[in-house]
Design a protein around this motif. Structure first.
Motif, short mmCIF file in Angstrom:
data_model
loop_
_atom_site.label_atom_id
_atom_site.label_comp_id
_atom_site.label_asym_id
_atom_site.label_seq_id
_atom_site.Cartn_x
_atom_site.Cartn_y
_atom_site.Cartn_z
N PHE A 1 0.82 -1.21 0.00
CA PHE A 1 0.00 0.00 0.00
C PHE A 1 0.85 1.25 0.00
O PHE A 1 1.89 1.32 0.65
CB PHE A 1 -0.90 0.03 1.25
N GLY A 2 0.37 2.26 -0.70
CA GLY A 2 0.93 3.59 -0.61
C GLY A 2 -0.02 4.45 0.20
O GLY A 2 -1.24 4.28 0.13
N ASN B 1 5.83 -3.03 3.65
CA ASN B 1 4.97 -2.95 2.47
C ASN B 1 4.01 -1.77 2.52
O ASN B 1 3.01 -1.75 1.80
CB ASN B 1 4.20 -4.26 2.28
N ILE B 2 4.32 -0.81 3.39
CA ILE B 2 3.55 0.44 3.47
C ILE B 2 4.50 1.57 3.13
O ILE B 2 5.51 1.77 3.80
CB ILE B 2 2.95 0.64 4.87
N PHE B 3 4.19 2.30 2.08
CA PHE B 3 5.04 3.38 1.58
C PHE B 3 4.32 4.70 1.77
O PHE B 3 3.29 4.95 1.15
CB PHE B 3 5.37 3.14 0.11
N LYS C 1 6.04 2.67 -8.08
CA LYS C 1 6.05 1.57 -7.12
C LYS C 1 5.03 0.52 -7.55
O LYS C 1 3.98 0.84 -8.09
CB LYS C 1 5.70 2.07 -5.72
N ASN C 2 5.31 -0.72 -7.25
CA ASN C 2 4.36 -1.80 -7.49
C ASN C 2 3.45 -1.90 -6.27
O ASN C 2 3.81 -2.52 -5.27
CB ASN C 2 5.11 -3.11 -7.74
N TYR D 1 -4.76 3.75 -13.70
CA TYR D 1 -3.90 2.62 -13.36
C TYR D 1 -4.66 1.32 -13.08
O TYR D 1 -4.04 0.30 -12.81
CB TYR D 1 -3.03 2.96 -12.15
N SER D 2 -5.98 1.36 -13.11
CA SER D 2 -6.81 0.20 -12.75
C SER D 2 -6.41 -0.35 -11.39
O SER D 2 -6.31 -1.56 -11.19
CB SER D 2 -6.71 -0.90 -13.82
N LYS D 3 -6.18 0.57 -10.46
CA LYS D 3 -5.82 0.23 -9.08
C LYS D 3 -6.69 1.07 -8.15
O LYS D 3 -7.03 2.21 -8.46
CB LYS D 3 -4.35 0.55 -8.79
N PRO D 4 -7.01 0.54 -6.99
CA PRO D 4 -7.78 1.33 -6.03
C PRO D 4 -6.98 2.53 -5.51
O PRO D 4 -5.84 2.37 -5.07
CB PRO D 4 -8.05 0.34 -4.89
#
Length: 164
Positions: free
Chosen positions: A24-25, A56-58, A79-80, A116-119
């Motif tokens: 997650f960002g 895994n938290i940016f 970032k992925n 980006y087809s991302k939440p």
């Protein structure tokens, strides 16, 4: 008002997936830092409490809520990530600036998500005064940061389910 006596951050009636597999960002506005800091603490802790590894938290700061959209775009480009949480606070003033900022951020967050087809989660308080913001940033109405984190987890999980 429906929220007057209600904690909005109650998730006892829903299942939150384990977030251990996700990245997650979090983009946090520096403007209204007391409020956005509380939103951030709620979001970060919710991610960790639901299994996200701290590495895994940016987290990145931007000057104000208007810049959340660009921050989310930059994060997803570099970032992925499985989802980005945008945290900000816009408090009504004496001019129409409030309306322009709120509309721009809401539309921008949606557009980045589609791009980006991302939440990309809208965790922005849009309140009439500072007390309403405090009530929604860890006060009597819960913490919108917690709600944004749970939404990010659920949407990342939905995206994974549909792509597996």
């Amino acid at each position: 008002m429906a929220t007057q006596l209600k904690n909005l951050s109650d998730f006892s009636n829903t299942t939150i997936p384990n977030a251990g597999a996700y990245r997650f960002g979090i983009v946090v506005a520096e403007w209204n830092a007391k409020i956005t800091g509380a939103l951030y603490e709620g979001a970060y802790q919710s991610l960790v409490d639901n299994g996200t590894l701290e590495e895994n938290i940016f987290t990145y700061s931007v000057p104000g809520s208007f810049e959340l959209t660009t921050g989310a775009d930059i994060l997803l480009k570099n970032k992925n990530l499985d989802a980005v949480i945008c945290l900000g606070c816009v408090i009504q003033g004496e001019t129409r600036h409030f309306d322009f900022i709120c509309n721009a951020v809401a539309n921008g967050v949606s557009n980045v998500s589609i791009k980006y087809s991302k939440p990309v989660i809208f965790g922005v308080l849009t309140t009439d005064n500072e007390q309403q913001a405090e009530d929604r940033a860890g006060g009597k109405h819960g913490n919108k940061g917690v709600e944004a984190a749970v939404t990010a987890i659920k949407m990342a999980d939905l995206n994974k389910q549909l792509h597996d």
